[in-house]
Motif scaffolding. Structure first.
Motif: not given
Length: 252
Positions: A59-60, A143-144, A169-172
């Protein structure tokens, strides 16, 4: 070779920034967060099997639009749940840099990388206030379930900003709850990113991730450290729960 990442092969992974030399940041003043910080390593989301059964990584990666050939960073990689799945998704033409500040965790991850033959994975030890990522290198930075553990978020994000490529892009992924309980209010998260030179481009409540998904891009410029003003959680100030709900891909 992609932007020097190949120099950090699994066989030479653990010596970057781990020679015992104290971290000596540039002489710049960053604000401290006006909130508590979660302790490191005391929260376990669930097992890898349980996470896969929920379709978490898939999903992420789908939301982040991870494609073959991308270069990505997994910050706070730990045991490598995302590292190994990102390595498969980006393929032999892509690169994954797994970063953590825990030397023992990196040693375990290094053995896993070797055991699974992940030749497109490199490993780097960072510092609590500096991820030490190479500049202009990453299409995505993940950043999970770790942002709430960063003790100096403004300095960390400021030093991470140059690592994004154009369009990067940054994913949190995190949980909407107090920062000393292994989560962060999404409004506070967005504020802290924006104060350092990022823009929110996507937000999604995601029960399958046991939390929410947020994605940020670098703004046109970042402020000088002395210009950064810390955010204050409205929830902490008023006791009221507030929600951040921008439309997908909408700038706020």
């Amino acid at each position: 070779m992609r932007l020097g990442l190949a120099l950090l092969t699994p066989l030479a992974i653990l010596c970057a920034a781990c020679d015992g030399t104290p971290f000596a940041p540039e002489q710049q003043s960053f604000p401290k967060p006006d909130r508590p910080v979660s302790g490191k390593g005391s929260y376990q989301v669930s097992t890898e099997t349980q996470r896969d059964n929920r379709g978490e990584a898939r999903t992420v990666m789908d939301l982040a639009d991870i494609k073959d050939g991308m270069t990505v960073a997994d910050i706070g990689a730990g045991n490598g749940y995302y590292t190994v799945r990102l390595a498969e998704r980006v393929g032999v033409d892509g690169r994954v840099l797994a970063q953590d500040i825990d030397g023992d965790a990196l040693a375990r991850l290094g053995r896993r990388v070797e055991r699974e033959g992940l030749e497109n994975v490199s490993i780097l030890r960072g510092d609590p206030a500096d991820p030490k990522l190479p500049e202009n290198s990453f299409d995505r930075i993940f950043m999970v379930h770790m942002y709430h553990e960063i003790e100096q978020p403004y300095e960390f994000l400021w030093r991470m900003w140059p690592a994004l490529r154009k369009g990067g892009e940054v994913v949190v992924v995190d949980i909407d709850r107090p920062t000393d309980q292994h989560g962060i209010d999404p409004l506070l998260l967005s504020c802290e990113f924006e104060r350092v030179g990022y823009e929110l481009v996507e937000f999604k409540d995601a029960p399958e991730l046991l939390g929410y998904y947020a994605q940020f891009k670098a703004a046109a410029s970042r402020p000088e450290p002395g210009e950064i003003k810390p955010c204050r959680s409205e929830r902490a100030a008023t006791g009221e729960a507030r929600r951040l709900r921008p439309t997908k891909r909408e700038k706020v």
